[in-house]
Write an enzyme that holds these catalytic residues in place. Structure first.
Site, mmCIF file in Angstrom:
data_model
loop_
_atom_site.group_PDB
_atom_site.id
_atom_site.type_symbol
_atom_site.label_atom_id
_atom_site.label_comp_id
_atom_site.label_asym_id
_atom_site.label_seq_id
_atom_site.Cartn_x
_atom_site.Cartn_y
_atom_site.Cartn_z
ATOM 1 N N LEU A 125 0.919 -1.195 -0.007
ATOM 2 C CA LEU A 125 0.350 -0.183 -0.036
ATOM 3 C C LEU A 125 1.215 0.864 -0.035
ATOM 4 O O LEU A 125 1.730 1.220 1.146
ATOM 5 C CB LEU A 125 -1.103 0.013 1.377
ATOM 6 C CG LEU A 125 -2.319 0.899 1.204
ATOM 7 C CD1 LEU A 125 -2.772 0.903 0.229
ATOM 8 C CD2 LEU A 125 -2.917 0.694 2.944
ATOM 9 N N ASP A 126 0.524 2.381 -1.385
ATOM 10 C CA ASP A 126 2.102 3.105 -1.231
ATOM 11 C C ASP A 126 1.838 4.232 -0.097
ATOM 12 O O ASP A 126 1.132 4.424 0.911
ATOM 13 C CB ASP A 126 1.302 4.195 -2.434
ATOM 14 C CG ASP A 126 1.210 4.015 -3.736
ATOM 15 O OD1 ASP A 126 2.416 2.361 -3.900
ATOM 16 O OD2 ASP A 126 0.552 3.936 -4.389
ATOM 17 N N ILE A 127 3.389 5.075 0.362
ATOM 18 C CA ILE A 127 3.559 5.310 1.663
ATOM 19 C C ILE A 127 2.066 6.222 1.292
ATOM 20 O O ILE A 127 2.380 6.845 2.855
ATOM 21 C CB ILE A 127 4.974 6.162 1.346
ATOM 22 C CG1 ILE A 127 4.832 7.499 2.320
ATOM 23 C CG2 ILE A 127 4.314 6.890 -0.122
ATOM 24 C CD1 ILE A 127 7.033 7.377 2.627
ATOM 25 N N SER A 129 -0.751 6.652 0.351
ATOM 26 C CA SER A 129 -1.914 5.974 0.294
ATOM 27 C C SER A 129 -2.867 5.523 1.802
ATOM 28 O O SER A 129 -1.386 5.078 2.959
ATOM 29 C CB SER A 129 -2.066 4.921 0.032
ATOM 30 O OG SER A 129 -2.007 4.937 -1.749
#
Length: 258
Positions: A125-127, A129
């Site tokens: 899960l992106d930084i 997000s």
């Protein structure tokens, strides 16, 4: 599948055990090393090749060890990376502490530092997000979520803008471009699988994906002229983020399945 001599093709024992859903390959190697695995009644050596019909038995001690493994559901905030620390940012696993264990957790499991050993993210899960991130000690869960043959879908709520339009984006965004988001885009020269994409409200899209390419949703949106303002993962398979507060975590319950 057979070899040229007509004999059934063999598979390395650790791979076969993972295919059968008994454990991860790493766990299989550990169990084999401990003498906890028998093939056709014989204690299996490391590196053994097995035929498709081989009878594989696992010592109850291995099952006991497996039952102690935990899977943790974390509501990741912005500013934490999913995996290893990078560029000065902390990994999300640092949030798994006794004080951030959600008081509303229905699972009756006590937190212990041993549960952090081998705890790894099953997916990214992106930084920038937020939302549901799964961390697990159980190789079976990791394989189910991120294995090559995984069919688990993931649901996201995505706030977007379109050029200078930040309100009533739905009215300004062409229907043909929405259709492209659903099917027809490629990333890194490879076509994307069909996705479910619908408007939740005039500024927010709901995405349901069956794959997880790096920064996939943000890159998909860029290809059709949308800019992601906020992205939150709210479901993985049958497990929902629900009321779990941001920065807190809970255990995957005994009766819960992805």
């Amino acid at each position: 599948m057979s070899d040229p001599a007509g004999q059934p093709a063999t598979t390395r024992l650790n791979k076969r055990m993972a295919e059968l859903g008994l454990c991860s390959r790493r766990e299989a190697d550990d169990w084999i090393a401990r003498g906890w695995v028998r093939v056709d009644g014989q204690v299996a050596p490391m590196g053994l090749q097995v035929a498709p019909g081989a009878r594989i038995e696992v010592d109850p001690r291995a099952r006991g060890q497996q039952r102690q493994q935990v899977t943790i559901l974390l509501h990741k905030p912005v500013g934490y990376v999913s995996g290893q620390a990078e560029d000065g940012y902390q990994p999300a696993v640092t949030l798994v502490q006794a004080r951030s264990h959600w008081p509303g957790d229905p699972a009756r499991i006590r937190f212990a530092p041993a549960q952090l050993r081998g705890l790894a993210p099953a997916g990214r899960l992106d930084i920038d997000s937020t939302g549901l991130l799964v961390l697990t000690q159980d190789g079976r869960v990791a394989r189910q979520l991120i294995g090559e043959d995984s069919t688990i879908d993931k649901e996201y709520l995505v706030r977007v803008s379109y050029g200078t339009v930040a309100r009533e984006v739905q009215a300004a965004f062409p229907a043909a471009q929405l259709a492209r988001l659903r099917h027809g885009l490629s990333l890194d020269g490879r076509p994307l699988k069909p996705a479910q994409v619908d408007w939740q409200n005039p500024e927010q899209l709901r995405f349901v994906l069956n794959e997880g390419r790096k920064r996939q949703i943000r890159r998909m949106c860029e290809l059709v002229g949308l800019k992601v303002v906020g992205l939150k993962r709210v479901r993985i398979g049958r497990v929902r983020l629900g009321e779990l507060p941001q920065g807190m975590w809970r255990y995957l319950g005994e009766g819960e399945r992805f």
